[in-house]
Design a protein around this motif. Sequence first.
Motif, mmCIF file in Angstrom:
data_model
loop_
_atom_site.group_PDB
_atom_site.id
_atom_site.type_symbol
_atom_site.label_atom_id
_atom_site.label_comp_id
_atom_site.label_asym_id
_atom_site.label_seq_id
_atom_site.Cartn_x
_atom_site.Cartn_y
_atom_site.Cartn_z
ATOM 1 N N LEU A 79 -74.264 13.962 -95.478
ATOM 2 C CA LEU A 79 -73.934 13.931 -94.049
ATOM 3 C C LEU A 79 -73.050 15.120 -93.668
ATOM 4 O O LEU A 79 -73.244 15.720 -92.608
ATOM 5 N N ILE B 288 -75.177 17.914 -92.965
ATOM 6 C CA ILE B 288 -75.794 17.956 -91.625
ATOM 7 C C ILE B 288 -74.894 18.740 -90.665
ATOM 8 O O ILE B 288 -75.368 19.548 -89.866
ATOM 9 N N TYR B 289 -73.578 18.513 -90.757
ATOM 10 C CA TYR B 289 -72.647 19.272 -89.906
ATOM 11 C C TYR B 289 -72.805 20.769 -90.186
ATOM 12 O O TYR B 289 -72.804 21.590 -89.276
ATOM 13 N N PRO C 68 -73.593 25.920 -84.717
ATOM 14 C CA PRO C 68 -72.281 26.030 -84.038
ATOM 15 C C PRO C 68 -71.156 25.377 -84.842
ATOM 16 O O PRO C 68 -70.046 25.933 -84.902
ATOM 17 N N ILE C 69 -71.415 24.222 -85.461
ATOM 18 C CA ILE C 69 -70.358 23.590 -86.258
ATOM 19 C C ILE C 69 -70.083 24.436 -87.489
ATOM 20 O O ILE C 69 -68.936 24.643 -87.884
ATOM 21 N N HIS D 285 -67.696 27.230 -87.088
ATOM 22 C CA HIS D 285 -66.289 26.833 -87.161
ATOM 23 C C HIS D 285 -65.876 26.483 -88.584
ATOM 24 O O HIS D 285 -64.794 26.845 -89.043
ATOM 25 N N TRP E 244 -60.581 17.509 -93.669
ATOM 26 C CA TRP E 244 -59.659 17.580 -92.542
ATOM 27 C C TRP E 244 -58.899 18.915 -92.538
ATOM 28 O O TRP E 244 -58.874 19.645 -91.544
ATOM 29 N N LEU F 275 -61.124 21.710 -91.371
ATOM 30 C CA LEU F 275 -61.490 21.761 -89.952
ATOM 31 C C LEU F 275 -60.317 22.195 -89.083
ATOM 32 O O LEU F 275 -60.505 22.855 -88.067
ATOM 33 N N VAL F 276 -59.077 21.824 -89.474
ATOM 34 C CA VAL F 276 -57.951 22.209 -88.619
ATOM 35 C C VAL F 276 -57.468 23.630 -88.918
ATOM 36 O O VAL F 276 -56.569 24.107 -88.236
ATOM 37 N N GLY F 277 -58.045 24.296 -89.917
ATOM 38 C CA GLY F 277 -57.741 25.726 -89.972
ATOM 39 C C GLY F 277 -57.406 26.343 -91.306
ATOM 40 O O GLY F 277 -57.017 27.507 -91.345
ATOM 41 N N VAL G 209 -61.691 5.837 -88.664
ATOM 42 C CA VAL G 209 -61.358 7.065 -89.404
ATOM 43 C C VAL G 209 -61.721 8.284 -88.555
ATOM 44 O O VAL G 209 -60.981 9.270 -88.498
ATOM 45 N N ILE H 209 -57.996 10.066 -86.861
ATOM 46 C CA ILE H 209 -57.545 11.325 -87.474
ATOM 47 C C ILE H 209 -57.900 12.479 -86.542
ATOM 48 O O ILE H 209 -59.051 12.569 -86.096
ATOM 49 N N PRO H 210 -56.954 13.354 -86.207
ATOM 50 C CA PRO H 210 -57.289 14.512 -85.356
ATOM 51 C C PRO H 210 -58.053 15.554 -86.164
ATOM 52 O O PRO H 210 -57.458 16.495 -86.693
ATOM 53 N N TRP H 211 -59.379 15.356 -86.287
ATOM 54 C CA TRP H 211 -60.184 16.194 -87.181
ATOM 55 C C TRP H 211 -60.199 17.658 -86.771
ATOM 56 O O TRP H 211 -60.264 18.533 -87.622
ATOM 57 N N LEU H 212 -60.197 17.897 -85.467
ATOM 58 C CA LEU H 212 -60.342 19.280 -85.010
ATOM 59 C C LEU H 212 -59.051 19.736 -84.339
ATOM 60 O O LEU H 212 -58.339 18.921 -83.755
ATOM 61 N N PRO H 213 -58.733 21.016 -84.418
ATOM 62 C CA PRO H 213 -57.550 21.507 -83.702
ATOM 63 C C PRO H 213 -57.781 21.388 -82.197
ATOM 64 O O PRO H 213 -58.927 21.341 -81.741
ATOM 65 N N ILE I 9 -68.612 23.376 -79.357
ATOM 66 C CA ILE I 9 -68.724 23.024 -80.781
ATOM 67 C C ILE I 9 -68.286 21.574 -80.976
ATOM 68 O O ILE I 9 -68.926 20.799 -81.695
ATOM 69 N N VAL J 14 -71.070 19.133 -80.076
ATOM 70 C CA VAL J 14 -72.074 18.972 -81.138
ATOM 71 C C VAL J 14 -71.493 18.164 -82.291
ATOM 72 O O VAL J 14 -72.153 17.307 -82.886
ATOM 73 N N PHE J 15 -70.214 18.436 -82.600
ATOM 74 C CA PHE J 15 -69.540 17.741 -83.697
ATOM 75 C C PHE J 15 -69.567 16.231 -83.468
ATOM 76 O O PHE J 15 -69.931 15.460 -84.357
ATOM 77 N N ALA K 41 -73.145 14.744 -83.707
ATOM 78 C CA ALA K 41 -73.556 14.535 -85.101
ATOM 79 C C ALA K 41 -72.776 13.384 -85.725
ATOM 80 O O ALA K 41 -73.322 12.606 -86.518
ATOM 81 N N THR K 42 -71.496 13.255 -85.342
ATOM 82 C CA THR K 42 -70.674 12.206 -85.950
ATOM 83 C C THR K 42 -71.204 10.810 -85.611
ATOM 84 O O THR K 42 -71.238 9.929 -86.480
ATOM 85 N N CYS L 110 -74.067 10.188 -87.830
ATOM 86 C CA CYS L 110 -73.656 10.031 -89.227
ATOM 87 C C CYS L 110 -72.973 8.689 -89.457
ATOM 88 O O CYS L 110 -73.160 8.065 -90.510
ATOM 89 N N PRO M 248 -58.730 29.454 -85.607
ATOM 90 C CA PRO M 248 -59.211 28.067 -85.732
ATOM 91 C C PRO M 248 -59.349 27.336 -84.397
ATOM 92 O O PRO M 248 -60.350 26.646 -84.174
ATOM 93 N N GLU M 249 -58.386 27.504 -83.485
ATOM 94 C CA GLU M 249 -58.438 26.759 -82.224
ATOM 95 C C GLU M 249 -59.571 27.229 -81.323
ATOM 96 O O GLU M 249 -59.910 26.570 -80.349
#
Lengths: 646, 334
Positions: free
Chosen positions: A460, A463-464, A469-470, A473, A537, A540-542, B23, B27-31, B41, B44-45, B48-49, B52, B173-174
Amino acid sequence: MTAVDHGTPQESAHAPDPWAPRPRGFLMRPGFARAAWCTGLFFLIGMYIVVSIRWLAGWDPVYDWNIITPVGALTTAPIGFLLGIGAFDYWLYWISGRPTRPEDHSGHGARTWKDYFKVNTDHKVIGVQYLATTFVFFVLGGLMAMLFRAELARPGMQFVDTQTFNGLVSVHAALMIFVFIIPAFAGLANFAVPLMLGAPDMAFPRLNALSYWLLPIAGLMFLASFLAPGGAFATGWTSYAPLASEQPIGQIFFNMGVQWAGASSILTALNFLVTIITMRAPGMTFWRMPLLVWANFTTSLLVVIATPFIAGSQFFVMFDRILHTSFFTADNGGYVLGYQHIFWFYSHPAVYIMILPGFGIISEIVSVMSRKPIFGYRLMAISLLGILVLGFSVWAHHMFVAGMADWLRVPMMISTLLIAVPTGVKVFSWLATMWEGRIRLNTPMLFALGFISMFVIGGLSGIYLASVPIDIHASDTYFIVAHIHYVLFGGSVLTIFAGIYYWFPKMTGRMYNERLGKLHFWLTFTSFNLTFFPMHWVGLVGMPRRVADYADRFANLNLFVTIASFALGASVVVFFYNVIVSWARGPIAESNPWRAMTLEWQVSSPPPVFNFDEIPQVVGGPYEYGVPGARHAILSGGAVPQEART
Amino acid sequence: MRRGAIVRMAGIGIVVGILVTLVAVLIPWLPTSASEEMDRIEFVFWFATVICIGIFALVASVIIYSVLTFRSPPEDESDGPSIHGHTGLEVAWTVVPAVLVVAIGVLSAVVLSQNGNAGPNPLPVKVFALQFAWRFEYPEQNGLKSGELVLPVGRSVRFEMQSADVIHSFWIPEMGQKQDLVPGITTRVVVTPKREGTFRLVCTELCGLGHATMRAPVRVLSQAKFDAWVKQQQAGAGAGDKGAATFAAAGCGGCHTFTPAGTNGKIGPSLDNVAADAKKAGEDVRAYVKESIVDPNKVIAQGYSAGVMPRSYGQSLSAEEIDALVQYLAGSTQ
């Protein structure tokens, strides 16, 4: 079938044997003593070829270690080692017209533990040699991972410098991929495939032995790079040009190590293909082959087609460096992205080389332990071929941010996403196989279920990453590190453990300890998730991957991951304790403890030297559990039914 | 299949689904997004989530239900029913996933095309990467050079990027967008900052010893503040110390500690000791500094390796800039 003399050469030497070799001294016998001096001699030969050419041409310096190392230390010295250990003896006798002693089976089977340290042509011995060797590299690669995780426990630099850190990361990956996962599957298949086919051995037993002995050369080369001036190769296992062409000399150890590991893979794959095509027992049609055989057939095709590409890419990088060609340098018309295209044309299929044999192992275990036929057998085999074909059309999904032609991105995304379809077929078929079964939750089955759930997570997150686009990142961050470890550890490594527990009684003739096996599973499963799930995690945050130092805001998560990774490392101790103690003192195993139908379980544990006293007659599918009166094969005594003869 | 089985399995599936959703949400998965591209983005994320979560809940519920219901004791030697397959099911689990992934693919292709579109009036910015520093150039602002990336909010920026040595990769990243810089070709990426703030540009492609610390500050300002910054920089470049400006713009501080410039890089030798190093090499300080910039592998300071410092400064800096830099480095330490 003619009876085969299983006796030792001494026993069968009733008359003076004209073919018997003259007794040879300690230094001339095939073995490690001869290997040691042959390695040294061939190093000197390689070195002086280089030196004399440079001296004759008047080039300065005459002793240029940038050239002597790849030629003498990394090419001719390993050939000397193979010669000394005895991998070429038969062929050299044959070439030089000397007697080759065709009836001598002294190189077959292992009578003492010492026989495992010799060139042996028995596929079962070679299988064990593969597994033992690859697990040595697994431990070393794992210790390296714990070292750099210790460095990453806190931001800033504490234990190692940047060069060492990059070296540890790179050698860890090279060991795990090229001399652990790929050859560990080759080891399991070496043991199981000829037995499952009803064959006495592989098609080319001497080639099989050579394939094995190429492997420690590759592993030692990766490790030896730490001794090179300037440190180990430090460009990641992907080793992108042009960085790789400008690195200290340790980089060459990667370029050449991959050649030896690749040669080993290719020779083994050819051997499997010929064995599977030509050595199936009577009645063993392709549609009656166990799925492990199907999986290794598909994998071998992938290896044979794809591996030459990584060989080429590494040679070209080395030529850019020592011959001053410009394949991948921007000067003189070189094409930097060419490296990545060629590299990933192998290395994406390599991902399937590292998972398809595992699919085969899981199919065996899930069917046997659920006491039900595999669900959708033909679609399971066809989906393997589907992955094989699609697998060659997705390599550029590793290059979505690389600067390649823009139009390639969407087609490569679609083909990548479509690989989820045959993979999904396999997962759903395993689930349906379990449905209404009589499930036995023993260690192999626990590892199989752990594999299915972890591989679904890895699939899975794939898939991301397929979605451009994902991926833009997430590319080159810890999300990638998490994804590959869910696929390669949660996927491949769990299937290797499952396979070792499953065939342990057949390989050793003894039973492993079930409680320790389950303990090993739960420790590994828990600490694996604690180690790698948070990496999604932090990526994804950097946080980029392959960094020796990181921003302070990632500190807590990294500390957590480091602690979990130590637990993961410790969990392997349980496995080794179980395997070593059970092998030495475990209870004697029955010939068929799982009540399985495939052929390897129809002979004694461990099997006789030539596997079957009588060629088996295959009369049905391999997974006919619950079908009244169904049989996969008839071995001895029983009359062969009429329909099986046709 | 019994109806009770479906109900119980659906129950397990819902519980797993809720847990996984928690979950995903807690959780703050993305900035926190700082660009319009990152917003897309994220869309799309999450698309897909959702898919999934559904697939994971389905697989997990079947495994959990099977293990709970179909587990048999070791002494039970019976076999399960001899079910070999079911064409309808097999077609369903081939077709349904194919449809789902194609849906993700179509959405991704649309977003990819939008994220690559710079619109009618983008701000062009040139990016140069070298081991281990970033440099920026603003063609519309009279070729203003900077070691810090400063952008106006709300306007698409079109980056044209080149690397002097090996492959680097550009990522804030942001802002989501990422693009490699490849020697020999020019690569492009579009970013549209949507909020003001301070961010960090990081290199994400392993590029050598200094890779981990190859970062550059990024500031997103209002259009007015951006214009003021440009004006101030242009004035400073004429009046201020050209050597100090070159030091900053060429990214020397990424690797070198130099107290007058307030940098503390650790990849290369400290430039505070340049006079002592020159004495050790037996050379005049100015000649030594110039040589080390143009031909860095000629003399290697103790404890450092050859081949780390880029050899390209002789070409990428003008003769005037090199002289100013030599003056700045040699002059400040005497």
